[in-house]
Design a protein around this motif. Structure first.
Motif, PDB file in Angstrom:
ATOM      1  N   UNK A  70       0.765  -1.251   0.031  1.00 21.48           N
ATOM      2  CA  UNK A  70       0.172   0.030  -0.099  1.00 21.48           C
ATOM      3  C   UNK A  70       0.907   1.320   0.067  1.00 21.48           C
ATOM      4  N   UNK A  71       1.799   1.353   0.775  1.00 18.84           N
ATOM      5  CA  UNK A  71       2.917   2.405   0.832  1.00 18.84           C
ATOM      6  C   UNK A  71       4.308   1.783   1.293  1.00 18.84           C
ATOM      7  N   UNK A  72       5.202   2.345   1.342  1.00 25.83           N
ATOM      8  CA  UNK A  72       6.529   2.024   1.673  1.00 25.83           C
ATOM      9  C   UNK A  72       7.493   3.041   2.088  1.00 25.83           C
ATOM     10  N   UNK A 116       4.288   0.701  -5.197  1.00 30.79           N
ATOM     11  CA  UNK A 116       2.993   0.336  -4.623  1.00 30.79           C
ATOM     12  C   UNK A 116       2.228  -0.384  -5.745  1.00 30.79           C
TER      13      UNK A 116
ATOM     14  N   UNK B 147       3.253   8.628   3.396  1.00 32.60           N
ATOM     15  CA  UNK B 147       2.309   9.422   2.810  1.00 32.60           C
ATOM     16  C   UNK B 147       3.088   9.829   1.249  1.00 32.60           C
ATOM     17  N   UNK B 149       5.206   8.625  -0.574  1.00 36.60           N
ATOM     18  CA  UNK B 149       5.370   7.634  -1.809  1.00 36.60           C
ATOM     19  C   UNK B 149       3.953   7.489  -2.156  1.00 36.60           C
ATOM     20  N   UNK B 150       2.862   7.500  -1.479  1.00 34.59           N
ATOM     21  CA  UNK B 150       1.436   7.332  -1.752  1.00 34.59           C
ATOM     22  C   UNK B 150       1.224   8.460  -2.792  1.00 34.59           C
ATOM     23  N   UNK B 153       2.628   8.348  -6.158  1.00 28.63           N
ATOM     24  CA  UNK B 153       2.065   7.289  -7.002  1.00 28.63           C
ATOM     25  C   UNK B 153       0.528   7.898  -7.425  1.00 28.63           C
TER      26      UNK B 153
END
Lengths: 141, 395
Positions: A70-72, A116, B147, B149-150, B153
């Motif tokens: 989901x995230x990293x 992701x 947050x 990296x999200x 993306x």
């Protein structure tokens, strides 16, 4: 990912709620807590369902441990990273197929290759006689 | 329907110490410096204070309101220690505003202090977190990196977009006499800094600083008799929203912003009666603990659409001469972040901007200023809106 020899690894702090999870991990089994009343999964472990508020309906059920990243976060500079772990390493937040999220590290994958949405599966890392941690591996195909 | 706080409290005076490495001062000295500056600014004596709320985070407990009473020698006054993660300072201000608006206090003091550098850690002390590498807490850089990296993306933001926040805020802070890091940085310097939690490097993180700030809150009719009788600021709204402290385990948490900010902001705009906040907010001091956080805050506060926040900064709309100046002070990034003091430092900056006497870069024609103070993993957020003197009710 690898550990730095000679630095003790902090062990999970066991309590009445999470002991079944860690005992299963020790046996290389992956289990999740589920409410028998409303059929929802939860993480981290707890004695009462936070949705339907049932008591004594929380049960441990086997899980394939599959999901996606989901995230990293990647740790690439020592002094900023956990001293017992060799840099670089990834910390991944994985959303399991059951809908719950778990945090761990990626096994056998360079941090630059973590993405992701990448499909992953749980793996077990035996660190010493009384410590096994769960990690995630990239699911091929 | 609650009446709300709009125009029922006023900021009569503000004070702030220089932020930075204050090895030569202890916490009581810093707090006294900030509070006495605020007393002088308001034109009151220390004994005029009816009650005190003091924000401070470390060492989490065992402090009590005594940290302010001892520092100010105001023995016997009602004083309360406020702790709400990094939002402690603006929550102290909220409590002081409530006491005044309720008519219980004529003069309330909100203040905050942190003496953090001599605790010997790089970054925030984490001894209370008991972090386990696998099943434990998440460090501050790590949670905001999740947050980042999200957002990269979801919206295609880049590390250069994050760096633009650091460049802007350091540029602003380089002109502020009280800022911790008074130097400009380039995009290349930000990108080349050691990576603390990819994609966040050291220059994506705010300063860890010592410092204190203070705000004198009073009823508007009293403010009319004090030093800033012609330019005191009106408290238009002050809201607090607390969401989960463990978003990492919350399966509907998307990391593309923080629900506590959205809720506090929505309520603050309503309480302040702002119908077109994007146009009406003339400056915002937001909680840029990391560069990514400022971008998420700008969206959460609805200063622009969420996905457009990177372009908003990149194209200069958040500059001092832009559409909505964000962190004209330099923000946490350059001004520094003594945890418990930051919320009161934001009120200090917003007040002086609205009075057109900013120490650093002055924004133009601002009628309303917003302060946004975020704590924990986006868990506790306070938002306050102040109005310049001419925005108040005419009598």
């Amino acid at each position: 990912m690898e550990y730095v020899p000679g630095i003790p690894i902090l062990k999970p702090s066991l309590d009445a709620d999470n002991r079944p999870f860690w005992e299963a991990v020790r046996r290389h089994e992956f289990v999740l807590q589920k409410c028998g009343s409303c059929d929802r999964y939860f993480q981290p472990p707890r004695p009462m369902c936070p949705e339907c508020r049932s008591m004594d309906t929380m049960e441990w059920v086997p899980s394939a441990g599959r999901g996606q990243v989901y995230s990293f976060v990647n740790f690439t500079t020592d002094r900023m990273a956990y001293p017992a772990m060799k840099i670089p390493y990834s910390v991944v937040l994985v959303e399991l197929e059951e809908g719950v999220r778990m945090i761990s590290n990626m096994l056998d994958l360079e941090p630059d290759d973590v993405q992701i949405g990448m499909p992953v599966e749980v793996a077990f890392d035996d660190l010493d006689e009384d410590l096994t941690l769960f990690k995630f591996k990239k699911l091929e195909g | 329907m609650p009446q709300g706080i709009r125009d029922r409290a006023a900021v009569a005076g503000v004070g702030c110490t220089p932020f930075g490495e204050r090895w030569d001062d202890n916490a009581p000295n810093l707090l006294a410096d900030a509070c006495f500056e605020a007393f002088d600014d308001a034109g009151i004596q220390p004994g005029d204070v009816d009650a005190i709320w003091v924000g401070s985070l470390y060492p989490f407990t065992g402090l009590s309101g005594g940290i302010a009473v001892d520092a100010l020698k105001l023995f016997g006054k009602p004083a309360t220690h406020v702790e709400n993660f990094c939002a402690s300072g603006l929550d102290a201000f909220r409590n002081a505003c409530y006491a005044v608006a309720a008519g219980i206090c004529d003069v309330a003091l909100a203040c905050g202090v942190e003496k953090i550098l001599d605790q010997g850690s790089a970054g925030l002390p984490t001894d209370i977190l008991g972090a386990h590498p696998v099943m434990g807490s998440v460090s501050a850089p790590a949670v905001f990196a999740l947050a980042a990296t999200r957002a990269m993306e979801a919206w295609g933001w880049t590390r250069e977009d994050l760096a633009a926040v650091a460049v802007k805020n350091h540029d602003n802070g380089s002109d502020h006499p009280k800022a911790h890091f008074r130097r400009q940085v380039s995009v290349d310097q930000v990108l080349g800094a050691p990576c603390i939690a990819y994609p966040l490097g050291r220059l994506d993180a705010c300063g860890v600083s010592d410092g204190a700030a203070a705000v004198v809150v009073t009823r508007p009719e009293i403010a009319r008799d004090l030093a800033h009788k012609d330019d005191f600021c009106w408290v238009k709204s002050v809201q607090l929203s607390v969401h989960t402290g463990w978003p990492v385990y919350k399966s509907d948490f998307d990391y593309l912003g923080f629900p506590a900010t959205r809720q506090a902001a929505r309520q603050a705009y309503e309480e302040a009666g702002l119908t077109d906040h994007r146009d009406q907010i003339g400056l915002a001091e937001v909680h840029d603990c990391f560069t990514i956080t400022e971008l998420l805050n700008i969206g959460d506060l609805d200063l622009c659409d969420q996905a457009d926040a990177a372009a908003f900064v990149r194209e200069g709309l958040a500059n001092v001469d832009g559409e909505t100046p964000v962190n004209a002070s330099g923000g946490l990034k350059s001004f520094g972040h003594p945890i418990g003091a930051t919320g009161c430092r934001m009120i200090y900056e917003v007040t002086r901007q609205l009075q057109e006497r900013a120490d650093g870069r002055q924004v133009k024609d601002a009628s309303f200023g917003l302060a946004h103070n975020l704590g924990g993993q986006g868990s506790a957020v306070a938002v306050a809106i102040l109005g310049a003197n001419d925005t108040g009710p005419t009598v």
